[in-house]
Design a protein around this motif. Sequence first.
Motif, PDB file in Angstrom:
ATOM      1  N   LYS A 296       0.841  -1.203   0.000  1.00 44.40           N
ATOM      2  CA  LYS A 296       0.000   0.000   0.000  1.00 44.40           C
ATOM      3  C   LYS A 296       0.879   1.258   0.000  1.00 44.40           C
ATOM      4  CE  LYS A 296      -3.352   2.268   3.011  1.00 44.40           C
ATOM      5  NZ  LYS A 296      -3.372   2.598   4.431  1.00 44.40           N
ATOM      6  N   ASP A 297       0.610   2.172  -0.885  1.00 40.02           N
ATOM      7  CA  ASP A 297       1.342   3.451  -0.986  1.00 40.02           C
ATOM      8  C   ASP A 297       2.827   3.258  -1.259  1.00 40.02           C
ATOM      9  OD1 ASP A 297      -1.063   4.662  -0.306  1.00 40.02           O
ATOM     10  OD2 ASP A 297      -0.569   4.671   1.838  1.00 40.02           O
TER      11      ASP A 297
ATOM     12  N   SER B  96       1.998  -0.119   4.694  1.00 41.79           N
ATOM     13  CA  SER B  96       3.013   0.606   3.942  1.00 41.79           C
ATOM     14  C   SER B  96       4.375   0.625   4.636  1.00 41.79           C
ATOM     15  CB  SER B  96       2.556   2.049   3.689  1.00 41.79           C
ATOM     16  OG  SER B  96       2.246   2.665   4.907  1.00 41.79           O
TER      17      SER B  96
END
Length: 454
Positions: A143-144, A451
């Motif tokens: 994520k990200d 993340s």
Amino acid sequence: MARQPNIILINCDDLGFGDLGCYGSEVNDTPHLDRLAAEGTRFTEFYMASPVCSPSRGAMMCGCYPPRIGFDKFTKGWVLFPGSPEGLSTQETTFARSLKDAGYATQIVGKWHCGDQKEFLPTRHGFDHYYGLPYSNDMGRQKDRCIWPPLPLMRDEEVIEAQPDMASLTQRYVEESLRFMRDNKDGPFLLYFAHMYVHLPLIVPEHLAVRSRNGRYGAAVMAIDWATGMLMAELDRLGIADDTLILFTSDNGSKAGEWGGSNGELRGTKGTTFEGGQRLPLIARWPGKVPAGRVCEELCASLDLLPTFATLAGSSLGDKQIDGLDVSELLLGGDTSPREYFAYFFQSDLDAIRDQRFKLHIGRANRDVKPWGREAICELYDLKADPGETSNVAAEHPEVVARLQAAAAELNAKLGPDGSERRPVGMASQPCPLTEYDEKHPYFAAEYDLSEAG
Ligand code: MG
């Protein structure tokens, strides 16, 4: 010669000196590891040869300080990344190669991180089989943080899955390990179990997360402890515990701080040459051979595993100069280590050196300067009295400073930036990542939902 022992080497990722109950943790539950320590010997002055992954692992495999095998730094940084051109040269002798040549069945389960190109894989370095991740678990798609191709899970030399579920991966590692032990119960065998935990991101099984007293970090430590307990139980079930040396350690110190890890009273973290970066837990059990309930304060290092295994197994060290020393007598109950010095390398630079009592810091990277600047220093710590490196006693011990400076200079001439004994790292001619991102492929439907990295 005595029967060749089975060897199980368990290596964690970024587990700190203070993360186990038997090393003083009051927040992580490690009953199986505490029992392993009670039934064996717990070392308090054991070192990995680097405070980061790839150099630590390459050094341990080959019994050499990282610069000797060209593992001090790489084109993409201090560790290897997906598709890096470098890897462990097949000219080097790993402990797996040494044991395989002496008749061992050899298996690695888990993280390799000594090169992801085909010529550098474990199967080219003495392991019959490989099941695991070729590098760190934060080198996939998160994520990200989709800066890498999908995280590969490998069997031997093939990618068999991308972006595997991390919460169940340790259980899969254990299943693979038990199968290997059963298939090779008549021995001798080498099992190198290299955990994904406790490197970030910490994606853990829910059933452990709800029981942990230390968040997801504590759950990851519980998974490591559970896996150790499973291996111990299988040795008992197969009736081969007495024929098996188990070693448990970690590749480098904890990042500590907000993530829940601990280096105990030691100063510094992963990535530093303070004690917290490189002094690690080492537990050894071999019933009837390694003394039970012993705490050993003698100096020893991961560099010493290869020559020690070679002595225990009657295997060859290869023809190259190494830095490791045979510590089998110490392991089996001897009083003194043959290791006079241990040197701490920060990339190519020798930062510090210690003997049985004192540690001298001679240089340090200044991370405020890019690229990292470097400053000469002279800090002497009495590690027996001050393991936390709080009080510089250089002015009180000029003769110790001079002796350690001389030892450092001698080693620097061999292994420093222009050292005469450095050997070339392995280089792939056409490096490429093992996986490619394809947004339509079902494997890649989900990124890891955390993340955190590093
Ligand atoms: Mg690590």
